[in-house]
Design a protein around this motif. Structure first.
Motif, PDB file in Angstrom:
ATOM      1  N   UNK A 109       0.840  -1.197   0.000  1.00  0.00           N
ATOM      2  CA  UNK A 109       0.000   0.000   0.000  1.00  0.00           C
ATOM      3  C   UNK A 109       0.881   1.255   0.000  1.00  0.00           C
ATOM      4  N   UNK A 110       0.533   2.270  -0.807  1.00  0.00           N
ATOM      5  CA  UNK A 110       1.375   3.473  -0.929  1.00  0.00           C
ATOM      6  C   UNK A 110       1.715   4.134   0.406  1.00  0.00           C
ATOM      7  N   UNK A 111       0.735   4.236   1.298  1.00  0.00           N
ATOM      8  CA  UNK A 111       0.992   4.879   2.593  1.00  0.00           C
ATOM      9  C   UNK A 111       2.005   4.085   3.409  1.00  0.00           C
ATOM     10  N   UNK A 112       1.938   2.761   3.300  1.00  0.00           N
ATOM     11  CA  UNK A 112       2.876   1.911   4.030  1.00  0.00           C
ATOM     12  C   UNK A 112       4.256   1.975   3.394  1.00  0.00           C
ATOM     13  N   UNK A 113       4.295   2.012   2.068  1.00  0.00           N
ATOM     14  CA  UNK A 113       5.573   2.126   1.373  1.00  0.00           C
ATOM     15  C   UNK A 113       6.312   3.400   1.776  1.00  0.00           C
ATOM     16  N   UNK A 114       5.554   4.470   1.977  1.00  0.00           N
ATOM     17  CA  UNK A 114       6.172   5.727   2.417  1.00  0.00           C
ATOM     18  C   UNK A 114       6.847   5.552   3.771  1.00  0.00           C
ATOM     19  N   UNK A 115       6.192   4.836   4.681  1.00  0.00           N
ATOM     20  CA  UNK A 115       6.762   4.592   6.007  1.00  0.00           C
ATOM     21  C   UNK A 115       7.953   3.640   5.943  1.00  0.00           C
ATOM     22  N   UNK A 116       7.904   2.692   5.030  1.00  0.00           N
ATOM     23  CA  UNK A 116       9.005   1.743   4.890  1.00  0.00           C
ATOM     24  C   UNK A 116      10.270   2.420   4.367  1.00  0.00           C
ATOM     25  N   UNK A 117      10.102   3.598   3.778  1.00  0.00           N
ATOM     26  CA  UNK A 117      11.242   4.370   3.296  1.00  0.00           C
ATOM     27  C   UNK A 117      11.610   5.487   4.270  1.00  0.00           C
ATOM     28  N   UNK A 118      11.206   5.313   5.504  1.00  0.00           N
ATOM     29  CA  UNK A 118      11.561   6.238   6.580  1.00  0.00           C
ATOM     30  C   UNK A 118      12.197   5.406   7.689  1.00  0.00           C
ATOM     31  N   UNK A 119      13.481   5.616   7.937  1.00  0.00           N
ATOM     32  CA  UNK A 119      14.202   4.780   8.900  1.00  0.00           C
ATOM     33  C   UNK A 119      13.591   4.833  10.294  1.00  0.00           C
ATOM     34  N   UNK A 120      12.983   5.962  10.653  1.00  0.00           N
ATOM     35  CA  UNK A 120      12.507   6.146  12.019  1.00  0.00           C
ATOM     36  C   UNK A 120      10.998   5.950  12.171  1.00  0.00           C
ATOM     37  N   UNK A 121      10.290   5.678  11.094  1.00  0.00           N
ATOM     38  CA  UNK A 121       8.850   5.413  11.195  1.00  0.00           C
ATOM     39  C   UNK A 121       8.647   4.061  11.868  1.00  0.00           C
ATOM     40  N   UNK A 122       7.883   4.043  12.952  1.00  0.00           N
ATOM     41  CA  UNK A 122       7.751   2.823  13.745  1.00  0.00           C
ATOM     42  C   UNK A 122       6.604   1.938  13.266  1.00  0.00           C
ATOM     43  N   UNK A 123       6.818   0.642  13.418  1.00  0.00           N
ATOM     44  CA  UNK A 123       5.821  -0.372  13.099  1.00  0.00           C
ATOM     45  C   UNK A 123       5.608  -1.235  14.338  1.00  0.00           C
ATOM     46  N   UNK A 124       4.362  -1.596  14.568  1.00  0.00           N
ATOM     47  CA  UNK A 124       4.044  -2.429  15.726  1.00  0.00           C
ATOM     48  C   UNK A 124       3.135  -3.574  15.316  1.00  0.00           C
ATOM     49  N   UNK A 125       3.520  -4.790  15.657  1.00  0.00           N
ATOM     50  CA  UNK A 125       2.727  -5.986  15.391  1.00  0.00           C
ATOM     51  C   UNK A 125       2.244  -6.536  16.730  1.00  0.00           C
ATOM     52  N   UNK A 126       0.938  -6.448  17.034  1.00  0.00           N
ATOM     53  CA  UNK A 126       0.431  -6.868  18.341  1.00  0.00           C
ATOM     54  C   UNK A 126       0.339  -8.376  18.526  1.00  0.00           C
ATOM     55  N   UNK A 127       0.443  -9.119  17.438  1.00  0.00           N
ATOM     56  CA  UNK A 127       0.408 -10.580  17.523  1.00  0.00           C
ATOM     57  C   UNK A 127       1.369 -11.124  16.474  1.00  0.00           C
ATOM     58  N   UNK A 128       2.634 -11.235  16.859  1.00  0.00           N
ATOM     59  CA  UNK A 128       3.713 -11.452  15.891  1.00  0.00           C
ATOM     60  C   UNK A 128       3.698 -12.817  15.228  1.00  0.00           C
TER      61      UNK A 128
END
Length: 244
Positions: free
Chosen positions: A58-77
């Motif tokens: 998804x474009x919005x997610x791709x933008x975050x993936x190209x930001x070293x400091x944008x955080x991602x959280x998976x609540x059920x890994x």
């Protein structure tokens, strides 16, 4: 050359074999469930690779993936399907923007931006192993040399994974030791980093946390963390965070 003289190398040509490291594709574990019992007791159903790829495209997610400091959280890994997909794409971006001097710090910043909670210990072990495998693969492909487990980079990567990917129950905010789930906040300080310890529970603006239900108590996979109150450590080099 006289008959008595012996050539040092006997006129042979010697060539050194150099192992070429290549970037491996993210594997697909293929199974969606381990057992009916685990589904019934824990609601455990794994996310297929194609769905992970679709969501991350998804474009919005791709933008975050190209930001070293944008955080991602998976609540059920689970076993780390999303985690290794996110890390792989973030490190692919690191590969594009880095040289051999800047790669280490950029890669560690990318790793620091990924958080997760997993209830089941066997899944947690596999998820952590999957992440370090992705990290090693990118390093070795970029640097074209093996990554030793004795290096500061490897030790820091393992440490970051250990404190960012943790065991716990997202609904109770506690781990198997009945303690509040804790994470590290990684704060840039020049070319160094400071660590803050904060609780998962502190991310929710709700005075009565015992009444939080499943829908209210679960963060989006792509929500950014807010700062938590905790004791700050002194700034350290990124490749030395494991010494703290």
């Amino acid at each position: 050359m006289s008959k008595e003289e012996i050539s040092l190398f006997d006129d042979q040509k010697f060539e050194t074999d150099h192992k070429k490291f290549e970037l491996k594709a993210i594997g697909d574990d293929s199974h969606l469930i381990k057992s009916k019992d685990r589904v019934q007791h824990h609601g455990e159903v794994f996310t297929p690779k194609w769905m992970v790829e679709k969501m991350l495209s998804e474009p919005a997610i791709q933008e975050k993936l190209h930001d070293l400091h944008a955080t991602f959280f998976e609540p059920s890994a689970g076993e780390g399907a999303f985690l290794k997909g996110i890390l792989h794409q973030k490190l692919s971006y690191v590969d594009q923007i880095s040289n051999k001097i800047t790669w280490k710090n950029n890669a560690l910043w990318a790793l620091m931006s990924i958080y997760a909670i997993e209830l089941l210990q066997d899944n947690l072990i596999k998820a952590k192993r999957a992440m370090i495998d992705v990290f090693i693969n990118h390093y070795q492909t970029f640097m074209q040399k093996a990554l030793s487990s004795n290096t500061d980079l490897y030790k820091s990567a393992r440490y970051i994974i250990d404190v960012n990917i943790v065991q716990g129950n997202t609904l109770t905010f506690k781990n198997s030791e009945n303690k509040l789930i804790e994470f590290r906040e990684w704060i840039p300080s020049g070319n160094k980093v400071k660590q803050n310890t904060f609780t998962y529970k502190s991310l929710f603006n709700n005075d009565d946390m015992d009444d939080v239900n499943a829908n209210e108590g679960q963060l989006s996979l792509f929500d950014d963390f807010e700062n938590g109150d905790s004791k700050q450590n002194q700034p350290v080099q990124l490749t030395k965070v494991y010494e703290v």
